[in-house]
Scaffold this active site. Structure first.
Site, PDB file in Angstrom:
ATOM      1  N   GLU A 113       0.833  -1.196   0.000  1.00 46.87           N
ATOM      2  CA  GLU A 113       0.000   0.000   0.000  1.00 46.87           C
ATOM      3  C   GLU A 113       0.871   1.251   0.000  1.00 46.87           C
ATOM      4  O   GLU A 113       1.887   1.309   0.688  1.00 46.87           O
ATOM      5  CB  GLU A 113      -0.901   0.008   1.230  1.00 46.87           C
ATOM      6  CG  GLU A 113      -2.012  -1.019   1.120  1.00 46.87           C
ATOM      7  CD  GLU A 113      -3.028  -0.929   2.254  1.00 46.87           C
ATOM      8  OE1 GLU A 113      -4.217  -1.067   1.977  1.00 46.87           O
ATOM      9  OE2 GLU A 113      -2.623  -0.717   3.409  1.00 46.87           O
ATOM     10  N   CYS A 127       3.376   8.632   0.586  1.00 46.66           N
ATOM     11  CA  CYS A 127       3.835   7.821   1.701  1.00 46.66           C
ATOM     12  C   CYS A 127       4.099   6.419   1.150  1.00 46.66           C
ATOM     13  O   CYS A 127       3.173   5.747   0.702  1.00 46.66           O
ATOM     14  CB  CYS A 127       2.705   7.835   2.725  1.00 46.66           C
ATOM     15  SG  CYS A 127       3.018   6.860   4.158  1.00 46.66           S
ATOM     16  N   CYS A 134       5.704  -5.957   9.021  1.00 48.89           N
ATOM     17  CA  CYS A 134       6.761  -5.363   9.847  1.00 48.89           C
ATOM     18  C   CYS A 134       7.140  -6.362  10.931  1.00 48.89           C
ATOM     19  O   CYS A 134       6.275  -7.088  11.427  1.00 48.89           O
ATOM     20  CB  CYS A 134       6.244  -4.067  10.479  1.00 48.89           C
ATOM     21  SG  CYS A 134       7.526  -3.114  11.316  1.00 48.89           S
ATOM     22  N   CYS A 138       4.757  -2.397  17.404  1.00 44.29           N
ATOM     23  CA  CYS A 138       4.320  -1.217  18.159  1.00 44.29           C
ATOM     24  C   CYS A 138       2.823  -1.368  18.394  1.00 44.29           C
ATOM     25  O   CYS A 138       2.075  -1.706  17.472  1.00 44.29           O
ATOM     26  CB  CYS A 138       4.631   0.054  17.365  1.00 44.29           C
ATOM     27  SG  CYS A 138       6.365   0.147  16.888  1.00 44.29           S
ATOM     28  N   CYS A 141      -0.035   0.375  16.251  1.00 46.56           N
ATOM     29  CA  CYS A 141       0.099   0.394  14.791  1.00 46.56           C
ATOM     30  C   CYS A 141      -0.530  -0.839  14.133  1.00 46.56           C
ATOM     31  O   CYS A 141      -0.237  -1.969  14.514  1.00 46.56           O
ATOM     32  CB  CYS A 141       1.580   0.493  14.432  1.00 46.56           C
ATOM     33  SG  CYS A 141       1.889   0.405  12.664  1.00 46.56           S
ATOM     34  N   SER A 221      11.388   7.625   8.003  1.00 46.17           N
ATOM     35  CA  SER A 221      10.879   7.549   9.376  1.00 46.17           C
ATOM     36  C   SER A 221      11.257   6.199   9.990  1.00 46.17           C
ATOM     37  O   SER A 221      11.065   5.156   9.380  1.00 46.17           O
ATOM     38  CB  SER A 221       9.349   7.690   9.339  1.00 46.17           C
ATOM     39  OG  SER A 221       8.815   7.485  10.623  1.00 46.17           O
ATOM     40  N   LEU A 244       8.836   8.626  18.084  1.00 46.02           N
ATOM     41  CA  LEU A 244       9.240   8.632  19.492  1.00 46.02           C
ATOM     42  C   LEU A 244       8.096   8.133  20.387  1.00 46.02           C
ATOM     43  O   LEU A 244       8.233   7.131  21.075  1.00 46.02           O
ATOM     44  CB  LEU A 244       9.664  10.051  19.870  1.00 46.02           C
ATOM     45  CG  LEU A 244      10.390  10.172  21.190  1.00 46.02           C
ATOM     46  CD1 LEU A 244      11.726   9.463  21.165  1.00 46.02           C
ATOM     47  CD2 LEU A 244      10.576  11.637  21.561  1.00 46.02           C
ATOM     48  N   CYS A 363      -1.830   7.369   8.943  1.00 42.63           N
ATOM     49  CA  CYS A 363      -0.653   6.770   9.584  1.00 42.63           C
ATOM     50  C   CYS A 363      -1.021   5.566  10.424  1.00 42.63           C
ATOM     51  O   CYS A 363      -1.929   5.637  11.252  1.00 42.63           O
ATOM     52  CB  CYS A 363      -0.040   7.765  10.564  1.00 42.63           C
ATOM     53  SG  CYS A 363       1.003   8.937   9.819  1.00 42.63           S
TER      54      CYS A 363
HETATM   55  N1  SAH Z   1       8.199   1.977  10.692  1.00 43.08           N
HETATM   56  C1  SAH Z   1       8.435   3.349  10.546  1.00 43.08           C
HETATM   57  C2  SAH Z   1       7.631   4.013   9.446  1.00 43.08           C
HETATM   58  C3  SAH Z   1       6.198   3.615   9.269  1.00 43.08           C
HETATM   59  S1  SAH Z   1       5.031   4.094  10.500  1.00 43.08           S
HETATM   60  C4  SAH Z   1       8.230   4.054  11.864  1.00 43.08           C
HETATM   61  O1  SAH Z   1       7.707   3.456  12.785  1.00 43.08           O
HETATM   62  O2  SAH Z   1       8.621   5.217  11.946  1.00 43.08           O
HETATM   63  C5  SAH Z   1       4.701   5.817  10.149  1.00 43.08           C
HETATM   64  C6  SAH Z   1       4.288   6.640  11.367  1.00 43.08           C
HETATM   65  O3  SAH Z   1       2.934   6.358  11.774  1.00 43.08           O
HETATM   66  C7  SAH Z   1       5.130   6.357  12.581  1.00 43.08           C
HETATM   67  O4  SAH Z   1       5.467   7.538  13.246  1.00 43.08           O
HETATM   68  C8  SAH Z   1       4.205   5.526  13.417  1.00 43.08           C
HETATM   69  O5  SAH Z   1       4.590   5.514  14.744  1.00 43.08           O
HETATM   70  C9  SAH Z   1       2.893   6.205  13.172  1.00 43.08           C
HETATM   71  N2  SAH Z   1       1.723   5.422  13.557  1.00 43.08           N
HETATM   72  C10 SAH Z   1       1.637   4.076  13.624  1.00 43.08           C
HETATM   73  N3  SAH Z   1       0.388   3.722  13.981  1.00 43.08           N
HETATM   74  C11 SAH Z   1      -0.325   4.846  14.144  1.00 43.08           C
HETATM   75  C12 SAH Z   1      -1.678   5.114  14.459  1.00 43.08           C
HETATM   76  N4  SAH Z   1      -2.545   4.136  14.668  1.00 43.08           N
HETATM   77  N5  SAH Z   1      -2.078   6.401  14.522  1.00 43.08           N
HETATM   78  C13 SAH Z   1      -1.213   7.403  14.261  1.00 43.08           C
HETATM   79  N6  SAH Z   1       0.075   7.205  13.930  1.00 43.08           N
HETATM   80  C14 SAH Z   1       0.528   5.944  13.865  1.00 43.08           C
HETATM   81 FE1  SF4 Z   2       6.439  -1.204  12.252  1.00 45.17          FE
HETATM   82 FE2  SF4 Z   2       6.557   1.507  12.245  1.00 45.17          FE
HETATM   83 FE3  SF4 Z   2       4.234   0.219  12.708  1.00 45.17          FE
HETATM   84 FE4  SF4 Z   2       6.167   0.143  14.544  1.00 45.17          FE
HETATM   85  S1  SF4 Z   2       5.054   1.978  13.842  1.00 45.17           S
HETATM   86  S2  SF4 Z   2       4.939  -1.611  13.859  1.00 45.17           S
HETATM   87  S3  SF4 Z   2       7.984   0.098  13.253  1.00 45.17           S
HETATM   88  S4  SF4 Z   2       5.413   0.183  10.812  1.00 45.17           S
END
Ligand code: SAH
Ligand code: SF4
Length: 388
Positions: A113, A127, A134, A138, A141, A221, A244, A363
């Site tokens: 995607e 994006c 992954c 997290c 996510c 990122s 962060l 995101c």
């Molecule tokens: N793996 C990388 C890049 C992809 S995630 C990373 O973690 O940076 C892109 C961004 O979306 C990251 O900052 C992630 O923390 C954020 N993100 C993930 N899940 C989210 C959610 N449910 N709502 C808002 N931001 C989210």
């Molecule tokens: Fe992977 Fe980034 Fe999602 Fe964390 S926030 S699970 S590193 S895609």
């Protein structure tokens, strides 16, 4: 009954009878390699590579007949050996805010995607994904619930840009008022677990004779893969964003397990050492606003302390919900007062407007169906899983 069962457990096999070498998405060296194997004379190799590279990435041609500075007879021969095909966009969704989400099939079972987010100022960011799934988990996510299927190749990253530019009608590159001006590696996956291919993809995307997007318009990122941060900066000169989301180890470990491996002290040191860091090249710290978890004034103060001495800006991201997620987004007033504390300490702290939520394009909401194909299915299809 039996036949239904078999149908459900069989991987989707998409027939692709065209076995020509696909050039779109490849870099100069790879194109040159294929042309040499094809029989282009040594002394003409550089010139031919340059011509074809320019036609593909500046003009976006889909047909060999358009390459008018190559003789008709050579074009005919090239066409027999090489294709200019794009991957298939299986699904395109357009949000009511103009965000476009593409589901692209790179090869059987590998679906990716990417999301185009137009800005009010007529610029826009694509994006892109760097992995299918992954390995990190997290907690907030959606992608994190999808097992890693495999790393994407540089070609597959470039193809995401090509597909978006096709859809947005952005060829040739010299066209004015282009909408796709920026690229963010914020789609599926952890780019720093696929640094080599990410680096190679930037060489193609940034080439001034092709798509020509400036390196400072590209943001990588990461969730904080410390040993890869310095090297990717040196390799790509791209902008860095750090996910962060918490400014103390205890909380960050809970929502981002990777923090156990690379705690904040090491992460912050890697940020301080990021190549080229200055007030004009600041690091973006992303901070997702999770109700009752990380959104109190004391958290904002911890954040300010942590960022001391690092040229930085903070992006506050309202949490985007997804089916089955355990968190809620902080109230708007809470987000605003958090932003205010950070801002008063001298850090820009914009609140990111959620985009494309209605089509699960915001995101952290991305998750393709590829995980339905397990490793054993991939083996059946002769696809390596290439895990990092
Ligand atoms: N793996 C990388 C890049 C992809 S995630 C990373 O973690 O940076 C892109 C961004 O979306 C990251 O900052 C992630 O923390 C954020 N993100 C993930 N899940 C989210 C959610 N449910 N709502 C808002 N931001 C989210
Ligand atoms: Fe992977 Fe980034 Fe999602 Fe964390 S926030 S699970 S590193 S895609």
């Amino acid at each position: 009954m039996t036949s239904t069962l078999i149908a459900n457990t069989q991987p989707k096999i998409i027939s692709d009878s065209d076995c020509r070498i696909k050039l779109v998405g490849l870099g100069r060296n790879e194109i040159s390699y294929h042309l040499e194997n094809f029989g282009i004379e040594k002394q003409k190799l550089k010139m031919r590579t340059k011509q074809i590279f320019h036609w593909i990435y500046n003009y976006g041609v889909r047909d060999w007949s358009e390459m008018t500075n190559i003789t008709k007879s050579l074009r005919k021969e090239l066409e027999i050996r090489f294709s200019l095909d794009r991957p298939k966009v299986i699904e395109k969704q357009v949000s009511n805010d103009g965000t476009r989400k593409y589901l692209i099939q790179m090869s059987p079972g590998i679906e990716v995607e990417s999301v185009f987010i137009p800005d009010v100022s007529k610029t826009g960011a694509l994006c892109v994904s760097s992995q299918v799934g992954c390995t990190l988990t997290c907690k907030f996510c959606h992608t994190g619930t999808q097992k890693l299927v495999r790393n994407l190749t540089a070609r597959e990253i470039v193809l995401q840009v090509i597909a978006a530019r096709d859809d947005l009608n952005e060829w040739p590159t010299t066209q004015e008022n282009r909408k796709l001006t920026n690229i963010v590696f914020m789609g599926m996956g952890e780019p720093l677990y696929n640094s080599e291919q990410v680096g190679n993809s930037l060489d193609i995307i940034c080439d001034p004779e092709g798509i020509g997007i400036g390196r400072r318009r590209i943001t990588i990122s990461t969730s904080g893969i410390v040993p890869e941060i310095g090297p990717i900066g040196l390799r790509t000169s791209a902008m860095l964003a750090i996910s962060l989301h918490a400014a103390n180890d205890e909380l960050r470990e809970k929502i981002m397990p990777i923090n156990r491996k690379y705690p904040l002290k090491e992460l912050m040191q890697a940020c301080r050492d990021y190549p080229g860091l200055s007030n004009s090249k600041r690091i973006t710290f992303e901070y997702v606003m999770l109700k009752g978890v990380n959104d109190k004034p004391k958290h904002a103060k911890q954040l300010i302390n942590l960022l001391k001495g690092i040229p930085s800006k903070v992006n506050l991201i309202p949490f985007n919900p997804w089916p089955g997620s355990d968190f809620e987004c902080s109230d708007w007033a809470t987000i605003e007062s958090f932003a205010d504390i950070v801002n008063k300490a001298g850090y820009a702290s914009p609140i990111r407007t959620p985009r494309g939520r209605d089509i699960l394009a915001a995101c952290g909401q991305l998750k393709s169906e590829s995980e339905k194909l397990r490793a054993s299915d991939l083996r059946k299809l002769n696809i390596s899983s290439n895990k990092s």
